[in-house]
Motif scaffolding. Structure first.
Motif, mmCIF file in Angstrom:
data_model
loop_
_atom_site.group_PDB
_atom_site.id
_atom_site.type_symbol
_atom_site.label_atom_id
_atom_site.label_comp_id
_atom_site.label_asym_id
_atom_site.label_seq_id
_atom_site.Cartn_x
_atom_site.Cartn_y
_atom_site.Cartn_z
ATOM 1 N N LEU A 58 -5.872 -11.700 31.650
ATOM 2 C CA LEU A 58 -5.358 -10.996 30.473
ATOM 3 C C LEU A 58 -4.402 -11.886 29.684
ATOM 4 O O LEU A 58 -4.410 -11.874 28.444
ATOM 5 C CB LEU A 58 -4.644 -9.715 30.899
ATOM 6 N N THR A 59 -3.578 -12.643 30.402
ATOM 7 C CA THR A 59 -2.666 -13.567 29.721
ATOM 8 C C THR A 59 -3.444 -14.604 28.932
ATOM 9 O O THR A 59 -3.096 -14.929 27.790
ATOM 10 C CB THR A 59 -1.729 -14.246 30.733
ATOM 11 N N THR A 221 -1.141 -28.348 27.250
ATOM 12 C CA THR A 221 -0.841 -28.489 28.675
ATOM 13 C C THR A 221 0.454 -27.782 29.056
ATOM 14 O O THR A 221 0.601 -27.325 30.192
ATOM 15 C CB THR A 221 -0.745 -29.974 29.060
ATOM 16 N N LEU A 222 1.383 -27.660 28.106
ATOM 17 C CA LEU A 222 2.620 -26.918 28.381
ATOM 18 C C LEU A 222 2.310 -25.464 28.718
ATOM 19 O O LEU A 222 2.781 -24.926 29.734
ATOM 20 C CB LEU A 222 3.547 -26.984 27.169
ATOM 21 N N ILE A 227 1.279 -20.735 32.566
ATOM 22 C CA ILE A 227 0.432 -19.624 33.005
ATOM 23 C C ILE A 227 -0.131 -19.874 34.396
ATOM 24 O O ILE A 227 -0.044 -19.022 35.291
ATOM 25 C CB ILE A 227 -0.711 -19.390 31.995
ATOM 26 N N GLU A 228 -0.712 -21.048 34.603
ATOM 27 C CA GLU A 228 -1.352 -21.325 35.880
ATOM 28 C C GLU A 228 -0.339 -21.622 36.980
ATOM 29 O O GLU A 228 -0.641 -21.460 38.159
ATOM 30 C CB GLU A 228 -2.324 -22.496 35.731
ATOM 31 N N GLY A 229 0.867 -22.047 36.602
ATOM 32 C CA GLY A 229 1.901 -22.275 37.617
ATOM 33 C C GLY A 229 2.241 -20.997 38.351
ATOM 34 O O GLY A 229 2.456 -20.996 39.570
ATOM 35 N N ASN A 230 2.297 -19.896 37.626
ATOM 36 C CA ASN A 230 2.573 -18.612 38.264
ATOM 37 C C ASN A 230 1.407 -18.159 39.140
ATOM 38 O O ASN A 230 1.603 -17.576 40.203
ATOM 39 C CB ASN A 230 2.858 -17.559 37.199
ATOM 40 N N ILE A 420 5.397 -17.122 29.264
ATOM 41 C CA ILE A 420 6.570 -16.877 30.102
ATOM 42 C C ILE A 420 6.663 -15.410 30.502
ATOM 43 O O ILE A 420 6.783 -15.076 31.695
ATOM 44 C CB ILE A 420 7.856 -17.311 29.372
ATOM 45 N N MET A 421 6.615 -14.523 29.509
ATOM 46 C CA MET A 421 6.773 -13.112 29.834
ATOM 47 C C MET A 421 5.587 -12.589 30.639
ATOM 48 O O MET A 421 5.761 -11.753 31.542
ATOM 49 C CB MET A 421 6.983 -12.294 28.563
ATOM 50 N N GLY A 422 4.391 -13.073 30.341
ATOM 51 C CA GLY A 422 3.234 -12.669 31.132
ATOM 52 C C GLY A 422 3.332 -13.144 32.561
ATOM 53 O O GLY A 422 3.026 -12.406 33.507
ATOM 54 N N SER A 423 3.793 -14.386 32.759
ATOM 55 C CA SER A 423 3.914 -14.933 34.107
ATOM 56 C C SER A 423 5.032 -14.264 34.893
ATOM 57 O O SER A 423 4.862 -13.924 36.072
ATOM 58 C CB SER A 423 4.155 -16.447 34.025
ATOM 59 N N VAL A 424 6.203 -14.088 34.247
ATOM 60 C CA VAL A 424 7.314 -13.417 34.926
ATOM 61 C C VAL A 424 6.936 -11.983 35.271
ATOM 62 O O VAL A 424 7.205 -11.497 36.382
ATOM 63 C CB VAL A 424 8.580 -13.455 34.055
#
Length: 516
Positions: A58-59, A221-222, A227-230, A420-424
């Protein structure tokens, strides 16, 4: 209509209906781009169920469009400066419309994400020309008002898009959003051709290929790393590689910018206090706006059980506050000073997010509305001052660069904010779920994937167990939403402090060559 080059001292080019026609055409194209960032957020619960999309997918559905737009708006803005801003805008509207039709027929999340990325490419061709055409055609005494109107539509366009999307979703599926976008893309192309002149740089320079590639790769890449880090883990090899490539891309941009005679975006421009402050204000406010839409609309639909249309209507107070606030902000700047108005705008947005972060499952709409009003006041102030500071820091011959920078910072902010907000949100949602081992495997997977899937599983389960699961999913959602709001509010407070200390006191003037 014949091509027109802008040069200082010459009569400014206008379209068939004068400045009003230019505003109509450019603001229509602007609304198309901005609305496509926000409108799909209303369909996220449906996409989670119909396509089986988890929180990470979804993100990416929401952010694939924004990442492409953010990564390419600067180089494609430079292309428009050289060959004609209206020409590039019209081609972009055609690309946008074709990709929108493809998205309407997507049957997998991967296909939909790919179509959204191509839509972002088209949007990157459209957006920079909207502002630079206004600043290149309006005389100095009217330019601030034109920029303020553009800024107001840039902020309120998201609400307009959600209202249209909500109305469509009342009767049809999520596909109708993309079909409508394709139709509006055609209308925007026709309006631009009929009402706007084809402005371009008077003396175009050699295109900075290395700078364009470096900035595009760095931005893409940022967001990928965030996104993928989370999802995969911050120390996994793909995430670490993307983070390293991102840093390398920005370094290459900075080095290339100091070595080439005509860089895509001169790094030395960030030495201009107005330019630097404006970029920070635009970036952070849109980080908050579109990150909030990603999570806040799900709150209205999943927690308050609003329909898509009612959820969109619930956000109208933001538009009602933003537009008049943006219009009167230039007067406020002349009375109080730019730096303090900038800081106040960002601080108000942060306070609004913190207000909303205090909500719980049973809070209802009234406390949510209070946070919206406070944040809307801040958005109206920040959107006008940030954009005006950027365009006022450069001469009129370089308004294409100013427009592209304004668009780049807002889209980078949007992409990073969603990421950020999607991952958090996703991380805290998952961490606050109860033990799911007693559930059927399919139901447990649906709960882990998304709150929409979890509530659908709870409804199917029924009875006291279903009610208990539904309450747990809602509680986990609120925990994730609160954490995501706080994370961006902290960034906004830091940016507000920086503006109060370092931003120029007076509004930069594009007719003055040195605005340091």
């Amino acid at each position: 209509m014949s091509e027109t080059s802008f040069s200082p001292g010459a009569d400014l080019p206008t379209g068939r209906w004068g400045h009003r026609g230019v505003l109509v055409a450019m603001c229509l194209a602007l609304i198309l781009v901005v609305a496509s960032v926000s409108a799909l957020n209303l369909a996220l619960p449906d996409l989670a169920i119909s396509l089986g999309a988890d929180n990470t997918a979804l993100t990416w559905i929401a952010d694939g469009y924004t990442v492409a737009l953010a990564a390419l708006v600067l180089p494609l803005g430079a292309v428009g400066d050289r060959i004609g801003r209206r020409s590039v805008l019209i081609v972009g509207a055609i690309v946008f419309g074709g990709a929108s039709l493809a998205a309407a027929y997507a049957d997998t999340t991967s296909t939909l994400i790919a179509a959204r990325v191509v839509m972002g490419v088209g949007a990157a061709m459209i957006m920079p020309g909207t502002l630079s055409t206004i600043t290149a055609t309006f005389p100095p005494e009217q330019r601030s008002r034109g920029v303020a109107i553009w800024s107001g539509f840039a902020a309120a366009g998201a609400i307009i898009g959600m209202l249209v999307a909500g109305s469509l979703l009342e009767r049809w599926g999520w596909e109708s959003i993309f079909i409508t976008s394709a139709v509006v893309g055609v209308v925007a192309a026709v309006a631009a051709a009929a009402l706007a002149p084809n402005t371009r740089d008077r003396d175009p320079q050699r295109f900075d290929v290395i700078g364009a590639l470096a900035t595009s790769i760095a931005i893409g890449t940022l967001v990928f790393a965030i996104i993928e880090g989370n999802d995969r883990g911050w120390t996994t090899l793909p995430v670490l590689i993307c983070a390293g490539v991102c840093v390398l891309g920005f370094v290459v941009y900075a080095v290339q910018g100091t070595r080439t005679q005509h860089p895509l975006l001169d790094p030395q421009l960030f030495g201009l206090s107005g330019f630097r402050a404006g970029a920070i204000v635009v970036l952070t406010q849109f980080m908050a706006i579109f990150g909030f839409f990603f999570v806040g609309l799900q709150y209205l639909q999943l927690i308050l059980d609003y329909s898509p249309l009612l959820a969109a209507i619930a956000l109208i107070p933001v538009a009602a506050v933003v537009m008049p606030t943006a219009t009167v902000t230039p007067r406020l700047v002349s009375w109080v000073g730019l730096k303090y108005v900038m800081a106040a705008g960002l601080a108000l947005i942060a306070v609004g997010l913190l207000w909303i972060s205090r909500l719980h499952v049973d809070s209802g709409y009234a406390p949510f509305l209070g946070g919206l009003i406070v944040a809307g006041l801040g958005i109206g102030v920040a959107s006008s001052t940030g954009t005006s500071a950027i365009v006022g820091s450069l001469t009129r011959d370089h308004q294409g660069v100013a427009s592209a920078m304004n668009c780049t910072t807002r889209e980078v902010g949007s992409a990073v904010g969603i990421a950020i907000m999607g991952s958090v949100f996703s991380s805290h949602y998952s961490n606050h779920l109860p033990d799911l081992t007693t559930l059927p495997a399919q139901a447990a997977d649906a709960v882990r994937d998304s709150a929409a899937g979890g509530l659908a599983a709870a409804e199917q389960l029924g009875g006291p167990p279903g009610a208990q699961l539904g309450a747990a999913v809602r509680g986990a959602f609120i925990d994730g939403m609160s954490a995501s709001m706080i994370s961006v509010a902290v960034v906004l407070f830091v940016a507000a402090l920086g503006c109060a200390l370092k931003a120029p006191r007076q509004q930069p003037d594009s007719d003055v060559t040195d605005n340091r």
